[in-house]
Write an enzyme that holds these catalytic residues in place. Structure first.
Site, PDB file in Angstrom:
ATOM      1  N   SER A  61       0.789  -1.182  -0.060  1.00  0.00           N
ATOM      2  CA  SER A  61      -0.104   0.104  -0.028  1.00  0.00           C
ATOM      3  C   SER A  61       0.744   1.288  -0.119  1.00  0.00           C
ATOM      4  CB  SER A  61      -1.200   0.116   1.126  1.00  0.00           C
ATOM      5  OG  SER A  61      -2.320  -0.800   0.809  1.00  0.00           O
ATOM      6  N   LYS A  64       0.580   3.393  -2.866  1.00  0.00           N
ATOM      7  CA  LYS A  64      -0.854   4.160  -3.159  1.00  0.00           C
ATOM      8  C   LYS A  64      -0.316   5.536  -3.240  1.00  0.00           C
ATOM      9  CE  LYS A  64      -3.495   0.432  -2.014  1.00  0.00           C
ATOM     10  NZ  LYS A  64      -4.087  -0.311  -0.816  1.00  0.00           N
ATOM     11  N   TYR A 241      -4.293   3.157   7.734  1.00  0.00           N
ATOM     12  CA  TYR A 241      -5.385   2.113   7.562  1.00  0.00           C
ATOM     13  C   TYR A 241      -6.379   2.747   8.693  1.00  0.00           C
ATOM     14  CZ  TYR A 241      -2.411  -1.052   5.435  1.00  0.00           C
ATOM     15  OH  TYR A 241      -1.280  -1.590   4.456  1.00  0.00           O
ATOM     16  N   VAL A 259       1.207  -3.760   3.450  1.00  0.00           N
ATOM     17  CA  VAL A 259       1.447  -5.094   4.393  1.00  0.00           C
ATOM     18  C   VAL A 259       2.459  -5.901   4.212  1.00  0.00           C
ATOM     19  CG1 VAL A 259      -1.387  -5.497   4.511  1.00  0.00           C
ATOM     20  CG2 VAL A 259      -0.010  -6.287   2.311  1.00  0.00           C
TER      21      VAL A 259
END
Ligand code: GLU
Length: 305
Positions: A61, A64, A241, A259
């Site tokens: 992630s 991103k 998150y 992750v």
């Protein structure tokens, strides 16, 4: 700085025992759970690192942040934020429920899986190959590397086990919020998540954002100061998150985790920080990374709030 980082690693080395490596992507389960490393790119004194700085892991992630920076530069804020929101979410990063429940079924932010898939679909390249080339080029420019390569084993492993991300993408298509060739967009998404880096690379990526978009290693203006500020802000509100609020209180700097066990952080005007530690807490954040960032933020008074 080096001495401080060595102490931080020493003090946090055992924290991996409180977490578990991700297993839902089978290849990630093979990671060395006890790897613990940290690197800092200080805008006035350069790079320092301690612990497992040679350990490589996939961005997951953290990528991103790269695709968001690229989409904001290529398509503009208006287009990006009419397709995805900019609000944090108290649900897991791959939650289907919230997307279905909240009309108009627009991903809540660009850093959750559904949001990142939509962001990729906005990029002005039709084919997965070209889209991916643009994302990996942006990753290279942000990390100051000549190239950032895809870990093929992780890419294939995710591609082969990605029912949930497929479900998110096809749901978005069914409500008219994702356009284009879905499998092609997903392919680019799996590849961007599999870009392989070290914590030093993430420190430079963080430093590029901390320096308002100019990479301190290459001197290149990679994104505009405004894009850098927007990306940092989304990291600060949504980057960790459903643990983003707690992280803002305990560490207090913009950061994004993945992750694969990496965290990239940007302290505006001061430094970029990269950490690695594949054992994750229940929310998906690296336990060693969290422990090290907490400690460093305390020692160097990094909080921006
Ligand atoms: N490739 C991972 C997925 O889509 C990324 C998740 C993450 O790092 O948060 O599930």
């Amino acid at each position: 700085m080096k001495e401080l980082l060595e102490t931080v690693v020493e003090n946090c080395r055992d924290s991996w025992r409180q977490g578990h490596v991700a297993t839902y992507i089978p290849e990630l389960a093979k990671a060395r759970a006890d790897a613990t490393g940290i690197a800092v790119w200080d805008l006035s004194s350069g790079l320092s690192g301690a612990g497992d700085t040679d350990f490589t892991f996939t961005m997951q992630s953290v990528s991103k942040v790269v695709s968001l920076a690229l989409a904001l530069s290529e398509c503009g804020e208006e287009k990006v934020f009419s397709a995805v929101g900019m609000d944090p979410l108290a649900d897991p990063f791959n939650s289907i429920m919230r997307l279905e429940m909240d009309a108009p079924h627009r991903p809540h932010n660009p850093l959750i899986n559904s949001g990142a898939i939509v962001v990729l679909s906005l990029l002005p390249w039709k084919e997965s190959r070209d889209r991916m080339a643009a994302v990996s080029d942006m990753a290279a420019r942000m990390t100051g590397r000549k190239a950032v390569a895809v870990n093929e084993a992780v890419y294939l492993s995710e591609k082969g086990t990605s029912d949930r991300n497929r479900a998110l993408a096809w749901f978005l298509k069914s409500v008219g919020n994702l356009e284009g060739d879905i499998e092609d967009i997903l392919d680019a998404y799996f590849r961007q998540c599999s870009l392989e880096v070290t914590c030093g690379d993430l420190a430079v990526l963080g430093a590029t954002l901390a320096a308002d978009g100019t990479n301190p290693v290459t001197g290149e203006r990679v994104v505009s100061p405004r894009v850098a500020r927007v990306v940092r802000t989304i990291m600060a509100t949504c980057g960790m998150y459903d643990g983003s609020g707690e992280f803002a209180v305990t560490v207090g700097i913009p950061a994004k985790s993945g992750v694969g066990g990496g965290i990239a952080a940007a302290v505006p005007g001061r430094m970029g920080i990269g950490t690695c530690g594949p054992a994750l807490d229940r929310k998906g954040n690296s336990v060693a990374g969290l422990a090290m960032l907490r400690r460093l933020s305390e020692e160097l008074k990094l909080r921006i709030y």
